[in-house]
Enzyme design. Structure first.
Site, PDB file in Angstrom:
ATOM      1  N   ASN A   9     -84.478  59.751 -76.255  1.00 30.98           N
ATOM      2  CA  ASN A   9     -85.236  60.908 -75.630  1.00 30.98           C
ATOM      3  C   ASN A   9     -85.860  60.598 -74.410  1.00 30.98           C
ATOM      4  OD1 ASN A   9     -87.138  62.846 -75.564  1.00 30.98           O
ATOM      5  ND2 ASN A   9     -88.550  62.179 -77.085  1.00 30.98           N
ATOM      6  N   LYS A  11     -87.249  62.637 -72.489  1.00 33.82           N
ATOM      7  CA  LYS A  11     -88.691  63.203 -72.029  1.00 33.82           C
ATOM      8  C   LYS A  11     -88.654  63.930 -70.875  1.00 33.82           C
ATOM      9  CE  LYS A  11     -90.950  60.232 -75.369  1.00 33.82           C
ATOM     10  NZ  LYS A  11     -91.898  59.505 -75.856  1.00 33.82           N
ATOM     11  N   HIS A  97     -91.284  66.727 -82.016  1.00 33.90           N
ATOM     12  CA  HIS A  97     -91.917  65.418 -81.442  1.00 33.90           C
ATOM     13  C   HIS A  97     -93.591  65.450 -81.337  1.00 33.90           C
ATOM     14  CE1 HIS A  97     -92.544  62.289 -78.633  1.00 33.90           C
ATOM     15  NE2 HIS A  97     -91.449  61.743 -79.169  1.00 33.90           N
ATOM     16  N   GLU A  99     -95.343  64.640 -79.174  1.00 33.02           N
ATOM     17  CA  GLU A  99     -95.962  65.043 -77.826  1.00 33.02           C
ATOM     18  C   GLU A  99     -95.904  66.641 -78.030  1.00 33.02           C
ATOM     19  OE1 GLU A  99     -93.205  62.761 -75.467  1.00 33.02           O
ATOM     20  OE2 GLU A  99     -94.515  61.201 -76.235  1.00 33.02           O
ATOM     21  N   GLU A 169     -91.852  58.878 -86.859  1.00 34.66           N
ATOM     22  CA  GLU A 169     -92.388  58.232 -85.673  1.00 34.66           C
ATOM     23  C   GLU A 169     -93.941  58.304 -85.545  1.00 34.66           C
ATOM     24  OE1 GLU A 169     -89.461  58.702 -81.866  1.00 34.66           O
ATOM     25  OE2 GLU A 169     -90.665  60.359 -82.237  1.00 34.66           O
ATOM     26  N   GLY A 175     -94.495  54.868 -77.045  1.00 32.45           N
ATOM     27  CA  GLY A 175     -95.060  54.649 -75.963  1.00 32.45           C
ATOM     28  C   GLY A 175     -96.377  53.737 -75.668  1.00 32.45           C
ATOM     29  N   SER A 215     -91.647  52.713 -79.713  1.00 30.92           N
ATOM     30  CA  SER A 215     -91.545  51.372 -79.377  1.00 30.92           C
ATOM     31  C   SER A 215     -90.524  50.570 -79.300  1.00 30.92           C
ATOM     32  CB  SER A 215     -92.861  50.582 -79.257  1.00 30.92           C
ATOM     33  OG  SER A 215     -93.783  51.337 -78.366  1.00 30.92           O
ATOM     34  N   GLY A 236     -87.537  56.089 -76.898  1.00 33.53           N
ATOM     35  CA  GLY A 236     -88.117  56.745 -75.595  1.00 33.53           C
ATOM     36  C   GLY A 236     -88.104  55.926 -74.364  1.00 33.53           C
ATOM     37  N   GLY A 237     -88.892  55.153 -74.125  1.00 35.56           N
ATOM     38  CA  GLY A 237     -88.934  54.378 -73.056  1.00 35.56           C
ATOM     39  C   GLY A 237     -87.486  53.579 -72.675  1.00 35.56           C
TER      40      GLY A 237
HETATM   41  P1  PGA Z   1     -90.943  55.220 -77.195  1.00 44.50           P
HETATM   42  O1  PGA Z   1     -90.949  56.941 -77.508  1.00 44.50           O
HETATM   43  O2  PGA Z   1     -89.745  54.519 -77.707  1.00 44.50           O
HETATM   44  O3  PGA Z   1     -91.320  55.132 -75.712  1.00 44.50           O
HETATM   45  O4  PGA Z   1     -92.257  54.587 -77.872  1.00 44.50           O
HETATM   46  C1  PGA Z   1     -90.289  57.248 -78.817  1.00 44.50           C
HETATM   47  C2  PGA Z   1     -90.237  58.648 -78.871  1.00 44.50           C
HETATM   48  O5  PGA Z   1     -91.287  59.227 -78.495  1.00 44.50           O
HETATM   49  O6  PGA Z   1     -89.363  59.186 -79.525  1.00 44.50           O
END
Ligand code: PGA
Length: 252
Positions: A9, A11, A97, A99, A169, A175, A215, A236-237
């Site tokens: 993802n 973002k 998600h 967010e 999640e 994050g 993470s 994500g990251g």
């Molecule tokens: P992250 O994000 O791996 O940066 O923690 C996961 C996500 O938001 O799907």
């Protein structure tokens, strides 16, 4: 059928040039031989989807959108419809998600509508959900997760679930660098299957892919993926660098 899936993802990261470079890097590292039985998905921003679809045509990489609107079309300035996505070759959409839930106030009820629209347009849904830190501290995490599933998905028919991928999640792990322990992930994933079995049946519960997100990085991916009810990850990251993303794909 349950599959090993790694989805990135992106973002609101990567402009067109950067997105092209990232896809190029990932493409170099995945071949159908090496990735046998795995699905590798990337989710760039809306404006870069078209290019991503074209650039992944001859690879196993699949492209997902990060969101869509629930209506067919209309006066919804700034929004994107399911039809617009399908038309450019998108077959998967991420919905719910954390967010979107926290920053854009998407409720379980709204997400139920989005899921219906996506499925009606033959889009596969990666449905995200998970508890906040407060929920976990007050030991409400199972209840919160069950409610999220119930209110957004349990109006669906059994057969709809062949187009649903679940992504657990925990918000406190997104994050933040803090990952749920493999045991915490397994415990929740097993609970999710129990809830699915209770609502539908065992066959369905066993057939739905459940990803863990929060993470995930090369250093912890293998251990998390080794758990029997974890079918992959939503990243994500660590999906923003080819080397890290590919290491996570390797780990599954
Ligand atoms: P992250 O994000 O791996 O940066 O923690 C996961 C996500 O938001 O799907």
């Amino acid at each position: 059928m349950r599959k090993n899936i790694v989805a990135g993802n992106w973002k609101m990261n990567k402009n067109l040039k950067e997105a092209k470079d990232l896809i190029k890097g990932i493409k170099k590292g995945v071949s159908s031989k090496k990735s046998k039985g795995k699905r590798v998905i990337v989710a760039p921003s809306f404006v870069n989807l078209n290019s991503a679809v074209k650039r992944t045509e001859k690879s196993i990489i699949e492209v997902a959108a990060q969101n869509m609107h629930e209506a067919k079309s209309g006066a919804f300035t700034g929004e994107v419809s399911a039809d617009m996505l399908s038309e450019i070759g998108i077959e998967i959409v991420i919905l719910g998600h954390s967010e979107r839930r926290s920053i854009f106030a998407e409720s379980n009820e709204l997400l139920a509508k989005k899921v219906d629209t996506a499925l009606a347009n033959n889009l596969e849904v990666i449905f995200c959900f998970g508890e906040s830190l407060e929920d976990r501290k007050s030991e409400k995490h199972f209840e919160v997760v069950e409610t999220q599933l119930r209110e957004s998905l349990f109006h669906l028919l059994k057969e709809n679930f062949s187009n649903i991928i679940l992504a657990y999640e925990p918000v406190w792990a997104i994050g933040t660098g803090e990952t749920a322990s493999p045991e915490q992930a397994q415990e929740m994933h097993a609970f999710i299957r129990q809830v699915l079995e209770k609502e539908y049946n065992k066959e369905l519960a066993d057939s739905v892919s459940i990803l863990y997100g929060g993470s995930v990085k090369p250093a912890n991916a293998e251990e998390i993926f080794s758990k029997p009810d974890v079918d992959g990850g939503l990243i994500g990251g660590a999906s923003l660098k080819p080397k890290d993303f590919l290491a996570i794909v390797e780990a599954i």
